[in-house]
Design a protein around this motif. Structure first.
Motif, PDB file in Angstrom:
ATOM      1  N   ALA A   1       0.830  -1.216   0.000  1.00  0.00           N
ATOM      2  CA  ALA A   1       0.000   0.000   0.000  1.00  0.00           C
ATOM      3  C   ALA A   1       0.855   1.253   0.000  1.00  0.00           C
ATOM      4  O   ALA A   1       0.551   2.221  -0.694  1.00  0.00           O
ATOM      5  CB  ALA A   1      -0.930  -0.012   1.211  1.00  0.00           C
ATOM      6  N   VAL A   2       1.931   1.245   0.786  1.00  0.00           N
ATOM      7  CA  VAL A   2       2.833   2.415   0.848  1.00  0.00           C
ATOM      8  C   VAL A   2       3.443   2.658  -0.527  1.00  0.00           C
ATOM      9  O   VAL A   2       3.496   3.796  -1.017  1.00  0.00           O
ATOM     10  CB  VAL A   2       3.925   2.198   1.929  1.00  0.00           C
ATOM     11  N   HIS A   3       3.850   1.552  -1.154  1.00  0.00           N
ATOM     12  CA  HIS A   3       4.448   1.650  -2.489  1.00  0.00           C
ATOM     13  C   HIS A   3       3.425   2.226  -3.482  1.00  0.00           C
ATOM     14  O   HIS A   3       3.727   3.164  -4.227  1.00  0.00           O
ATOM     15  CB  HIS A   3       4.909   0.252  -2.927  1.00  0.00           C
ATOM     16  N   ASN A   4       2.203   1.675  -3.461  1.00  0.00           N
ATOM     17  CA  ASN A   4       1.138   2.139  -4.380  1.00  0.00           C
ATOM     18  C   ASN A   4       0.754   3.587  -4.140  1.00  0.00           C
ATOM     19  O   ASN A   4       0.476   4.335  -5.081  1.00  0.00           O
ATOM     20  CB  ASN A   4      -0.105   1.266  -4.241  1.00  0.00           C
ATOM     21  N   SER A   5       0.724   3.965  -2.865  1.00  0.00           N
ATOM     22  CA  SER A   5       0.327   5.328  -2.508  1.00  0.00           C
ATOM     23  C   SER A   5       1.335   6.332  -3.061  1.00  0.00           C
ATOM     24  O   SER A   5       0.964   7.381  -3.602  1.00  0.00           O
ATOM     25  CB  SER A   5       0.197   5.419  -0.993  1.00  0.00           C
ATOM     26  N   THR A   6       2.623   6.024  -2.917  1.00  0.00           N
ATOM     27  CA  THR A   6       3.669   6.909  -3.439  1.00  0.00           C
ATOM     28  C   THR A   6       3.546   7.015  -4.959  1.00  0.00           C
ATOM     29  O   THR A   6       3.605   8.116  -5.529  1.00  0.00           O
ATOM     30  CB  THR A   6       5.068   6.353  -3.072  1.00  0.00           C
ATOM     31  N   GLU A   7       3.359   5.846  -5.588  1.00  0.00           N
ATOM     32  CA  GLU A   7       3.237   5.808  -7.048  1.00  0.00           C
ATOM     33  C   GLU A   7       2.013   6.615  -7.506  1.00  0.00           C
ATOM     34  O   GLU A   7       2.089   7.389  -8.463  1.00  0.00           O
ATOM     35  CB  GLU A   7       3.074   4.350  -7.474  1.00  0.00           C
ATOM     36  N   ASN A   8       0.935   6.462  -6.767  1.00  0.00           N
ATOM     37  CA  ASN A   8      -0.316   7.167  -7.067  1.00  0.00           C
ATOM     38  C   ASN A   8      -0.127   8.680  -7.012  1.00  0.00           C
ATOM     39  O   ASN A   8      -0.585   9.418  -7.884  1.00  0.00           O
ATOM     40  CB  ASN A   8      -1.361   6.705  -6.042  1.00  0.00           C
ATOM     41  N   ARG A   9       0.573   9.120  -5.946  1.00  0.00           N
ATOM     42  CA  ARG A   9       0.799  10.552  -5.761  1.00  0.00           C
ATOM     43  C   ARG A   9       1.622  11.118  -6.919  1.00  0.00           C
ATOM     44  O   ARG A   9       1.318  12.181  -7.464  1.00  0.00           O
ATOM     45  CB  ARG A   9       1.531  10.780  -4.432  1.00  0.00           C
ATOM     46  N   VAL A  10       2.643  10.370  -7.315  1.00  0.00           N
ATOM     47  CA  VAL A  10       3.516  10.821  -8.405  1.00  0.00           C
ATOM     48  C   VAL A  10       2.714  10.892  -9.717  1.00  0.00           C
ATOM     49  O   VAL A  10       2.798  11.886 -10.457  1.00  0.00           O
ATOM     50  CB  VAL A  10       4.731   9.863  -8.550  1.00  0.00           C
ATOM     51  N   LEU A  11       1.905   9.855  -9.970  1.00  0.00           N
ATOM     52  CA  LEU A  11       1.108   9.827 -11.209  1.00  0.00           C
ATOM     53  C   LEU A  11       0.085  10.953 -11.258  1.00  0.00           C
ATOM     54  O   LEU A  11      -0.136  11.554 -12.299  1.00  0.00           O
ATOM     55  CB  LEU A  11       0.402   8.471 -11.343  1.00  0.00           C
ATOM     56  N   LYS A  12      -0.515  11.244 -10.096  1.00  0.00           N
ATOM     57  CA  LYS A  12      -1.504  12.323 -10.027  1.00  0.00           C
ATOM     58  C   LYS A  12      -0.854  13.657 -10.355  1.00  0.00           C
ATOM     59  O   LYS A  12      -1.421  14.496 -11.042  1.00  0.00           O
ATOM     60  CB  LYS A  12      -2.114  12.372  -8.626  1.00  0.00           C
ATOM     61  N   ARG A  13       0.367  13.829  -9.817  1.00  0.00           N
ATOM     62  CA  ARG A  13       1.093  15.082 -10.064  1.00  0.00           C
ATOM     63  C   ARG A  13       1.430  15.206 -11.553  1.00  0.00           C
ATOM     64  O   ARG A  13       1.318  16.260 -12.148  1.00  0.00           O
ATOM     65  CB  ARG A  13       2.375  15.114  -9.219  1.00  0.00           C
ATOM     66  N   LEU A  14       1.793  14.071 -12.148  1.00  0.00           N
ATOM     67  CA  LEU A  14       2.130  14.066 -13.575  1.00  0.00           C
ATOM     68  C   LEU A  14       0.920  14.424 -14.439  1.00  0.00           C
ATOM     69  O   LEU A  14       1.004  15.133 -15.416  1.00  0.00           O
ATOM     70  CB  LEU A  14       2.635  12.684 -13.990  1.00  0.00           C
ATOM     71  N   LEU A  15      -0.255  13.865 -14.023  1.00  0.00           N
ATOM     72  CA  LEU A  15      -1.483  14.111 -14.801  1.00  0.00           C
ATOM     73  C   LEU A  15      -2.149  15.432 -14.444  1.00  0.00           C
ATOM     74  O   LEU A  15      -3.143  15.826 -15.052  1.00  0.00           O
ATOM     75  CB  LEU A  15      -2.492  12.976 -14.553  1.00  0.00           C
ATOM     76  N   ASN A  16      -1.659  16.081 -13.380  1.00  0.00           N
ATOM     77  CA  ASN A  16      -2.271  17.294 -12.856  1.00  0.00           C
ATOM     78  C   ASN A  16      -3.737  17.038 -12.491  1.00  0.00           C
ATOM     79  O   ASN A  16      -4.630  17.827 -12.779  1.00  0.00           O
ATOM     80  CB  ASN A  16      -2.157  18.436 -13.884  1.00  0.00           C
ATOM     81  N   ALA A  17      -4.032  15.874 -11.897  1.00  0.00           N
ATOM     82  CA  ALA A  17      -5.413  15.482 -11.599  1.00  0.00           C
ATOM     83  C   ALA A  17      -5.930  16.142 -10.328  1.00  0.00           C
ATOM     84  O   ALA A  17      -5.157  16.412  -9.407  1.00  0.00           O
ATOM     85  CB  ALA A  17      -5.473  13.975 -11.433  1.00  0.00           C
TER      86      ALA A  17
END
Lengths: 162, 273
Positions: free
Chosen positions: B101-117
């Motif tokens: 979950a920690v790994h996914n959460s970090t990845e999620n945050r990075v992807l959101k920032r990339l997509l500007n979501a």
């Protein structure tokens, strides 16, 4: 003065009514049987009270308990209010015939009315508020009524002798 | 003379009684009508009776509650050893999930920032505990110790750690009532995670499952699909876990909620940020 008040049967019946009402509206998940017993006891006590101690204030009592049962158990006003008031009104208009019946017949009438009230409440809740008629619940109520009927009558007759 | 006085007095008392009886019947009729039309007077009456009568009934049943707690504690104590072993296994399993979950959460945050979501996560209004339950016989409701003073209003989503519990109804100053998902009158707009079929769910007759009442485009999901809120009815925020599809019939499907409604102690009232 207090002993006189405490020995008054009506007061004891009202305490039983309020106690069983309180138990009925507070659900105990692991102690479900208590809720069933209290719900049945309330109905039995009300019917008994109407049969043997009929006073006009019972209309008000049925009205209030009917509303509060509906508010707490259904969150809408109807099934209990209608069922209680119809029963008390029917008794009020037919009491001169009913009071001539023998005690055995009255006992059977009490059990029959109690069971009919459960069924009637379930039907109104279904028709008005879309609550499905739960036959398992009804069966439990019917069984509890039959088991509880004679012991409660015994207790009521003891209270009457006070 | 005496006889006529007696007859007059009798008839007067009968008139008073009949008038009173008519008044009660009329009042009942008005209350039933108002209740059906959801008139604010009845809602006010409900919240008042909930605030004032409920503490009294809770006080009256306190000895039974106490006995119930003792019985529960006794059973818990008896099963302590077995439960301990189960919990040890659960901790091992959860530790693995936590790492993931920690790994996914970090990845999620990075992807959101990339997509500007835009972040549509939930904001917590209040965590509340259950003060009593009213899910005996007819409706499925619980009472919680959070109300208007805690910024809780009607129709707010109520969740716990397992998923959606229900929505708030009848909020008073200090308390609120929560209509559970399993109530036949609750309606939730949901979607499945796998094929995004949209439906409406309501409480099933057994009081345990939820049953679909409407399927958009008659698209039926599969057994085992996970169900989340769709957010389309504007009552519940989207993507809150609801349950898992366990049975499919010709026109409906049945969902087993993730929340164990018999063991709820604390709930959270949430809203969309």
């Amino acid at each position: 003065m207090f002993s006189k008040l405490l020995s008054s049967q009506i007061l004891i019946y009202n305490i039983i009514l309020f106690f069983s009402f309180s138990l009925s509206v507070n659900f105990f998940v692991d102690f479900e049987v208590v809720n069933y017993i209290a719900y049945v006891l309330f109905h039995l006590t009300l019917v008994y009270l109407v049969f043997y101690f009929f006073k006009f204030y019972l209309f008000v009592l049925s009205f209030l308990y009917g509303i509060f049962f509906d508010v707490f158990l259904i969150d809408n006003i109807s099934p209990h209010l209608i069922s209680f008031l119809i029963f008390v009104a029917l008794f009020y208009f037919t009491k001169k015939y009913l009071l001539n019946l023998s005690s055995n017949k009255v006992s059977f009438l009490i059990i029959f009315i109690t069971l009919s009230m459960f069924f009637f409440e379930a039907i109104i809740a279904n028709l008005q508020f879309n609550y499905p008629i739960n036959f398992e619940n009804l069966f439990r109520l019917f069984t509890t009524t039959i088991i509880l009927f004679f012991p409660s009558l015994l207790i009521f007759s003891k209270i009457d002798k006070l | 003379m005496a006889l006529s006085f007696k007859v007059k007095a009798l008839s007067r008392s009968r008139i008073i009684k009949n008038t009173f009886l008519s008044f009660i019947l009329l009042l009942s009729f008005i209350l039933i009508l108002f209740s059906k039309s959801d008139y604010f007077v009845v809602n006010k009456f409900k919240s008042i009776s909930n605030s004032y009568l409920h503490p009294i009934t809770s006080f009256v049943v306190a000895p039974v509650k106490f006995a119930n707690n003792i019985q529960n504690q006794f059973y818990e104590f008896r099963n302590l050893k077995v439960e301990n072993n189960i919990l040890k296994e659960e901790i091992m399993r959860l530790k693995k999930w936590q790492a993931l979950a920690v790994h996914n959460s970090t990845e999620n945050r990075v992807l959101k920032r990339l997509l500007n979501a835009t972040d549509n996560s939930l904001s917590l209004v209040k965590t509340a505990s259950i003060i009593s339950r009213n899910d005996f016989m007819f409706s499925k409701m619980i009472n919680i110790n959070a109300g208007i003073k805690d910024r809780v209003i009607n129709n707010m989503a109520v969740v716990n750690h397992r998923g959606l519990v229900g929505r708030t109804v009848d909020t008073s100053i200090n308390n609120s009532r929560v209509l559970l998902l399993t109530d036949p009158n609750s309606s939730i707009a949901i979607k499945t995670i796998s094929n995004e079929s949209y439906s409406l769910l309501q409480g099933a007759e057994d009081g345990v499952h939820l049953v679909s009442s409407f399927n958009k485009n008659d698209k039926m999901p599969k057994v085992g699909d996970l169900v989340v809120t769709s957010g389309s009815a504007q009552v519940f925020p989207s993507d809150i876990l609801v349950g898992k599809i366990t049975k499919i019939t010709k026109n409906n499907f049945y969902v087993l909620p993730f929340v164990d409604f018999k063991n709820i102690d604390y709930v959270q009232i949430v809203k969309t940020k």
